[in-house]
Structures are given as structure tokens and as C-alpha cells.
Scaffold this active site. Structure first.
Site, PDB file in Angstrom:
ATOM      1  CB  ALA A 239     -17.846  -0.155   3.161  1.00  0.00           C
TER       2      ALA A 239
ATOM      3  CD  GLU B 188      -2.594   1.344   2.595  1.00  0.00           C
ATOM      4  OE1 GLU B 188      -3.504   0.515   2.726  1.00  0.00           O
ATOM      5  OE2 GLU B 188      -2.348   2.227   3.435  1.00  0.00           O
TER       6      GLU B 188
HETATM    7  P1  FAD Z   1     -17.905  -0.112   7.033  1.00  0.00           P
HETATM    8  O1  FAD Z   1     -17.669  -1.461   6.505  1.00  0.00           O
HETATM    9  O2  FAD Z   1     -19.071   0.653   6.533  1.00  0.00           O
HETATM   10  O3  FAD Z   1     -17.994  -0.213   8.624  1.00  0.00           O
HETATM   11  C1  FAD Z   1     -18.029   0.971   9.439  1.00  0.00           C
HETATM   12  C2  FAD Z   1     -18.782   0.674  10.727  1.00  0.00           C
HETATM   13  O4  FAD Z   1     -20.173   0.508  10.438  1.00  0.00           O
HETATM   14  C3  FAD Z   1     -18.348  -0.612  11.426  1.00  0.00           C
HETATM   15  O5  FAD Z   1     -18.414  -0.407  12.808  1.00  0.00           O
HETATM   16  C4  FAD Z   1     -19.384  -1.642  10.968  1.00  0.00           C
HETATM   17  O6  FAD Z   1     -19.564  -2.697  11.906  1.00  0.00           O
HETATM   18  C5  FAD Z   1     -20.629  -0.774  10.856  1.00  0.00           C
HETATM   19  N1  FAD Z   1     -21.548  -1.259   9.812  1.00  0.00           N
HETATM   20  C6  FAD Z   1     -21.209  -1.648   8.558  1.00  0.00           C
HETATM   21  N2  FAD Z   1     -22.315  -2.007   7.864  1.00  0.00           N
HETATM   22  C7  FAD Z   1     -23.371  -1.854   8.696  1.00  0.00           C
HETATM   23  C8  FAD Z   1     -24.776  -2.053   8.572  1.00  0.00           C
HETATM   24  N3  FAD Z   1     -25.304  -2.491   7.418  1.00  0.00           N
HETATM   25  N4  FAD Z   1     -25.573  -1.773   9.653  1.00  0.00           N
HETATM   26  C9  FAD Z   1     -25.037  -1.312  10.821  1.00  0.00           C
HETATM   27  N5  FAD Z   1     -23.705  -1.097  10.989  1.00  0.00           N
HETATM   28  C10 FAD Z   1     -22.891  -1.371   9.945  1.00  0.00           C
HETATM   29  N6  FAD Z   1      -9.891   5.452   4.849  1.00  0.00           N
HETATM   30  C11 FAD Z   1      -9.784   6.427   3.909  1.00  0.00           C
HETATM   31  O7  FAD Z   1     -10.374   7.495   4.049  1.00  0.00           O
HETATM   32  N7  FAD Z   1      -9.017   6.252   2.773  1.00  0.00           N
HETATM   33  C12 FAD Z   1      -8.346   5.096   2.541  1.00  0.00           C
HETATM   34  O8  FAD Z   1      -7.659   4.969   1.523  1.00  0.00           O
HETATM   35  C13 FAD Z   1      -8.447   4.038   3.513  1.00  0.00           C
HETATM   36  N8  FAD Z   1      -7.844   2.844   3.304  1.00  0.00           N
HETATM   37  C14 FAD Z   1      -8.041   1.810   4.208  1.00  0.00           C
HETATM   38  C15 FAD Z   1      -7.471   0.556   3.939  1.00  0.00           C
HETATM   39  C16 FAD Z   1      -7.661  -0.511   4.821  1.00  0.00           C
HETATM   40  C17 FAD Z   1      -7.060  -1.865   4.494  1.00  0.00           C
HETATM   41  C18 FAD Z   1      -8.403  -0.309   6.022  1.00  0.00           C
HETATM   42  C19 FAD Z   1      -8.587  -1.458   7.009  1.00  0.00           C
HETATM   43  C20 FAD Z   1      -8.974   0.930   6.295  1.00  0.00           C
HETATM   44  C21 FAD Z   1      -8.798   1.999   5.395  1.00  0.00           C
HETATM   45  N9  FAD Z   1      -9.384   3.260   5.618  1.00  0.00           N
HETATM   46  C22 FAD Z   1      -9.255   4.265   4.683  1.00  0.00           C
HETATM   47  C23 FAD Z   1     -10.086   3.545   6.890  1.00  0.00           C
HETATM   48  C24 FAD Z   1     -11.615   3.298   6.812  1.00  0.00           C
HETATM   49  O9  FAD Z   1     -12.206   4.222   5.937  1.00  0.00           O
HETATM   50  C25 FAD Z   1     -12.170   3.463   8.236  1.00  0.00           C
HETATM   51  O10 FAD Z   1     -11.714   2.414   9.057  1.00  0.00           O
HETATM   52  C26 FAD Z   1     -13.668   3.648   8.366  1.00  0.00           C
HETATM   53  O11 FAD Z   1     -13.937   4.084   9.716  1.00  0.00           O
HETATM   54  C27 FAD Z   1     -14.503   2.392   8.129  1.00  0.00           C
HETATM   55  O12 FAD Z   1     -14.499   2.058   6.814  1.00  0.00           O
HETATM   56  P2  FAD Z   1     -15.131   0.653   6.323  1.00  0.00           P
HETATM   57  O13 FAD Z   1     -15.082   0.652   4.861  1.00  0.00           O
HETATM   58  O14 FAD Z   1     -14.518  -0.471   7.055  1.00  0.00           O
HETATM   59  O15 FAD Z   1     -16.653   0.859   6.849  1.00  0.00           O
END
Ligand code: FAD
Length: 286
Positions: free
Chosen positions: A123, A16
């Protein structure tokens, strides 16, 4: 090429990188990529700032260069929380025009200074939207120590299942320093019938500033073995760097021995450290 195919034959090994800060010329990343390309990673992912608007233009530019100039498969990160559906479609089309076929679909962190747009809450909404509208390999993020907003790991894994059911083809974990936490997470994830490949995210900690940031930001547990090393060498920069590299190598060898699907190295744009680790594990990446 969509990267899912790679998991059939080997332990996938990827890097990354992040775009340089606005005040730094974008060209500085190409010096890093010049060195990373010689290490022959399976893919390189490029982070994307969650601020919305045009902030990710450099992500597209860098990912496209990784493909066209270096011949390596790129993954563009895409946080959705500050975009509308129309804006996401424009970005997806821009990715497509730039030969980018793989996306890490994210919600993004909620910034108290920016009110999120309403089109995507999680997401999984983005994953579903991409699947319905365009053809990309989609990766999702996952959290062996639980996402900080979730009440517990079981709930977080149930939400992760929704993301996979929406169409995520593969997952990459948040960084961790204790492999046992990852193994226990993997067991629970597989019990929840999440079957897609999961790459372990490994961050080599090679300087004092990084340790302090790590503790305050990501909430990863620090095993005694790790803190002892950090305390012993914190005032000896070169020894600390070497110890951090050795720790990451040990983690990776153990993960491979235990059959991990892949390793995703958070390089922090440090090609020297990535090279040391790649050289050390090249023989065991089978
Ligand atoms: P989600 O999967 O949406 O989860 C977020 C929260 O919502 C979790 O607590 C989950 O349990 C909850 N949730 C999910 N779906 C539901 C549902 N249907 N109902 C109720 N609750 C739900 N951030 C950036 O800005 N740019 C980047 O380039 C970036 N790269 C990353 C790369 C990796 C490998 C990782 C692990 C993280 C990265 N992040 C990045 C950080 C990420 O954006 C944050 O961790 C963010 O807070 C959560 O993103 P997510 O896509 O995991 O969210």
C-alpha cells in the site's frame, strides 16, 4: 472537502458501506444510503473489490452519489495489487471527475487465482504514487492485532511507519472487540512516531452467520465477555442483535472516553443497526 480538517474539532464518526453484489441492482444501496444520510456521519467510505479491471466502477458511482446527492463526504477504497500505474492514474482521474477527494489506499488481499501486477507491491507504494501524481487526502489501513502476513506486531508497525512516511494522512483500524488491544497498539504506534489521526474500526456483530465469518476470516481476538454474550443469545436472533448493538455501543463510549480520534463503523449496509448505534452515542460524540 479533504477530511483531515474534521479531526481538529471533534471525534470523527463515519460509516463504511460496500457495493451490492453483481447479481443485485446497484439501486439497492441507495435505499440504505437514504437512511444513513439522516444520521449525519462525517463521511461514508465505499469498499472496492480487489479483482482489478472494471470491478470498482460501482465504487466510483456510489461514492460520487454520496457526495452529489446526499451532500456527505465520500471516501473511495482503492486496492492496488492488481493494477498497473496507468490503470491507477485512470481511476484517480475518474475519482477526481466525480468529486471524490479522499481515498483509502490499500494493497488488497492476494487472490491465488489472479497473479498480481508488478507495479505496486505494498500500500505504501500506492500512497507514494498518489502523492507524487495527484492531490488527494490519503487514508491507510492498520491492524491492532497485526496483519496476518507479518511475523510480529513490531515489524508490522515499522511497515506502517513507511506507509505514513510515504504520505498517508490518516489511518483506520481493522475491526477489534477488545479495546485494551487497541490502546496497547496506539501506545506502540505513537512510540514509533506515527502521529496521524487513527480511527477505530468497530463492527457490530448482530447475527450468527456474522460471528462464524468473523472467527474464520479476520482473526480478531474474542474476549470472554464477547463470547459469553454470543453463546447466550446465538439462538435468539433479536436478542443477539440487541446484545451486539449494546456491545458495540459500550466499546465506542469507552473509546471516546479515552480520547480516540474517531470511530469508523462497519455498517455491513445495515442502516437499522447504524441508526441504533448512532442514536445511542449521539450525546457523547464530542
Ligand atoms: P500493506 O500496508 O501493504 O500491508 C500488507 C502486508 O505487507 C503487511 O503484513 C505489512 O506489514 C507488509 N508490508 C507493508 N509494507 C511493507 C514493506 N515496505 N516491506 C515489507 N513488508 C511490508 N481490501 C479490499 O480488497 N477492498 C477494500 O475495500 C478493503 N477495505 C479495507 C478497509 C480497512 C479499514 C481495512 C483494515 C482493510 C481493508 N481491506 C480491503 C483489506 C486489505 O486490502 C487487506 O488487509 C490486505 O491484506 C492488506 O492491505 P494493506 O493496505 O493493509 O497492505
Amino acid at each position: 472537502m479533504k477530511i483531515l480538517k474534521m479531526f481538529k474539532d471533534k471525534t470523527v464518526f463515519s460509516f463504511e458501506v460496500f457495493p451490492p453484489k453483481r447479481t443485485t441492482p446497484i439501486e439497492s444501496i441507495y435505499k440504505t444510503l437514504d437512511e444513513l444520510k439522516d444520521l449525519k456521519p462525517d463521511f461514508i467510505s465505499v469498499t472496492y473489490g480487489a479483482g482489478g479491471s472494471n470491478i470498482g466502477a460501482s465504487t466510483t458511482q456510489i461514492a460520487s452519489t454520496i457526495k452529489r446527492n446526499y451532500g456527505i463526504e465520500p471516501v473511495a477504497h482503492l486496492p492496488c495489487i492488481n493494477f498497473t500505474k496507468d490503470e491507477i492514474l485512470r481511476i484517480l482521474d475518474d475519482f477526481h471527475r466525480n468529486d471524490i477527494e479522499n481515498i483509502l489506499a490499500l494493497r488488497g488481499d492476494i487472490n491465488p487465482d489472479i497473479s498480481p501486477k508488478k507495479d505496486f507491491k505494498y500500500a505504501s507504494d500506492l500512497v507514494e504514487f498518489i502523492k507524487q501524481n495527484r492531490d488527494f487526502h490519503i487514508i491507510g489501513a492498520c491492524y491492532p492485532e497485526c496483519h496476518f502476513e507479518s511475523i510480529d506486531l513490531d515489524t508490522d508497525i515499522k511497515n506502517l511507519k513507511k506507509k505514513v512516511d510515504a504520505g498517508a494522512d490518516q489511518l483506520i483500524t481493522q475491526l477489534f472487540f477488545d479495546n485494551n488491544i487497541f490502546y496497547s497498539f496506539l501506545e506502540n504506534v505513537r512510540k514509533a512516531k506515527i502521529k496521524v489521526p487513527i480511527q477505530a474500526g468497530i463492527m457490530p456483530v448482530v447475527n450468527k452467520k456474522q460471528i462464524e465469518r468473523m472467527v474464520s476470516l479476520c482473526g480478531a481476538s474474542l474476549p470472554t465477555k464477547f463470547t459469553k454474550i454470543m453463546q447466550r443469545y446465538e439462538n435468539h436472533p433479536e436478542a443477539l442483535r440487541d446484545a451486539g448493538i449494546a456491545y458495540a455501543v459500550n466499546q465506542i463510549v469507552d473509546l471516546i472516553a479515552n480520547g480516540v480520534d474517531g470511530i469508523h463503523l462497519y455498517t455491513m449496509n445495515n442502516a437499522y443497526v447504524a441508526k441504533r448505534i448512532s442514536d445511542a452515542i449521539s450525546g457523547v460524540l464530542i
